[in-house]
Design a protein around this motif. Structure first.
Motif, short mmCIF file in Angstrom:
data_model
loop_
_atom_site.label_atom_id
_atom_site.label_comp_id
_atom_site.label_asym_id
_atom_site.label_seq_id
_atom_site.Cartn_x
_atom_site.Cartn_y
_atom_site.Cartn_z
N GLY A 67 -5.73 1.32 6.29
CA GLY A 67 -6.34 2.10 5.20
C GLY A 67 -5.60 1.89 3.89
O GLY A 67 -6.21 1.69 2.84
N GLN A 68 -4.27 1.89 3.95
CA GLN A 68 -3.49 1.68 2.72
C GLN A 68 -3.73 0.27 2.19
O GLN A 68 -3.86 0.05 0.98
N GLY A 69 -3.84 -0.71 3.09
CA GLY A 69 -4.13 -2.09 2.67
C GLY A 69 -5.48 -2.18 1.96
O GLY A 69 -5.62 -2.91 0.96
N LEU A 70 -6.45 -1.43 2.47
CA LEU A 70 -7.78 -1.43 1.85
C LEU A 70 -7.72 -0.81 0.45
O LEU A 70 -8.31 -1.33 -0.50
N ILE A 71 -7.01 0.30 0.33
CA ILE A 71 -6.87 0.92 -1.01
C ILE A 71 -6.15 -0.04 -1.96
O ILE A 71 -6.59 -0.24 -3.09
N ASP A 72 -5.06 -0.65 -1.50
CA ASP A 72 -4.30 -1.56 -2.37
C ASP A 72 -5.18 -2.70 -2.87
O ASP A 72 -5.19 -3.02 -4.07
N TYR A 98 -13.48 5.07 -2.06
CA TYR A 98 -13.07 4.39 -3.30
C TYR A 98 -13.90 3.11 -3.50
O TYR A 98 -14.29 2.79 -4.63
N LEU A 99 -14.19 2.42 -2.40
CA LEU A 99 -15.08 1.24 -2.50
C LEU A 99 -16.44 1.67 -3.04
O LEU A 99 -17.01 1.02 -3.91
#
Ligand SMILES: N[C@@H](CCC(=O)N[C@@H](CS)C(=O)NCC(=O)O)C(=O)O
Length: 196
Positions: free
Chosen positions: A95-100, A160-161
């Motif tokens: 999830g953090q990778g996706l936000i980054d 966020y996407l």
């Protein structure tokens, strides 16, 4: 405690939802700032000029989302958000990778720091595609009445996407992931913290 945040930050939203789910909102004051304007009040608690920041007491503040979450879990364990730590951290990283990757894409588009065909842009978009596929294959177990930090991080990333990168049409491609996302999005903590 004080949480420094803005209304469009996916990182700040994760922390805010964690505070709500842990029922800590009454002991935390929200301080709304525009990090891009580098206001003095933010620089005083985070010279890096980023949100979120959790001010624990005068002269003691924690920046970086994962560190703030770690502090909250250690100091307020009554409502636990990391039930099975290894599995939770696995999904949390996705999830953090996706936000980054999504946040970096938004910022580079906004400030036109690189073209859409650049190597870095392409790598970020490919990372987003692979992370979505991985999450669709291996979803955090459905939330019943409880919720974990993985549910929060992944759902904020997906929202966020939808908010900033609607051209990435992942929902028709991954209907199971989309259904999972909409179920969690209906929680009160998400409704209270919509991006705006
Ligand atoms: N690694 C940080 C990233 C935080 C971050 O990039 N926050 C953005 C808002 S979404 C920000 O404050 N940007 C202002 C800047 O980069 O100057 C975290 O995990 O908390």
């Amino acid at each position: 405690m004080k949480l420094y945040l803005n209304a469009t930050s996916p990182y700040a939203r994760v922390v805010r939802i964690a505070l709500l789910e842990k029922q800590l909102e009454d002991i935390c004051t929200l301080v709304w700032v525009d990090p891009w304007a580098s206001p003095d009040v933010l620089l005083a608690v985070n010279p890096g000029a980023k949100v979120p920041v959790l001010e624990i007491s005068p002269h003691l503040a924690v920046s970086e989302t994962l560190l703030i979450l770690d502090y909250l879990e250690a100091h307020y364990p009554a409502i636990a958000l990391y039930p099975d730590r290894a599995q939770t951290l696995h999904w949390l990283g996705l999830g953090q990778g996706l936000i980054d990757a999504a946040f970096a894409t938004v910022i580079s588009r906004k400030h036109e720091t690189e073209s859409a065909s650049s190597l870095l842009s392409q790598r970020r978009l490919q990372a987003i595609e692979r992370l979505l596929a991985a999450l669709d294959q291996d979803l955090p177990a459905p939330a019943d009445h409880s919720i974990t930090i993985s549910h929060i991080m992944v759902t904020v990333a997906l929202d966020y996407l939808a908010f900033r990168l609607p051209d990435i049409q992942w929902q028709p491609q991954y209907p199971a992931l989309a259904q999972w996302y909409h179920e969690i999005l209906a929680r009160e903590s998400f409704c209270q913290t919509t991006f705006s």
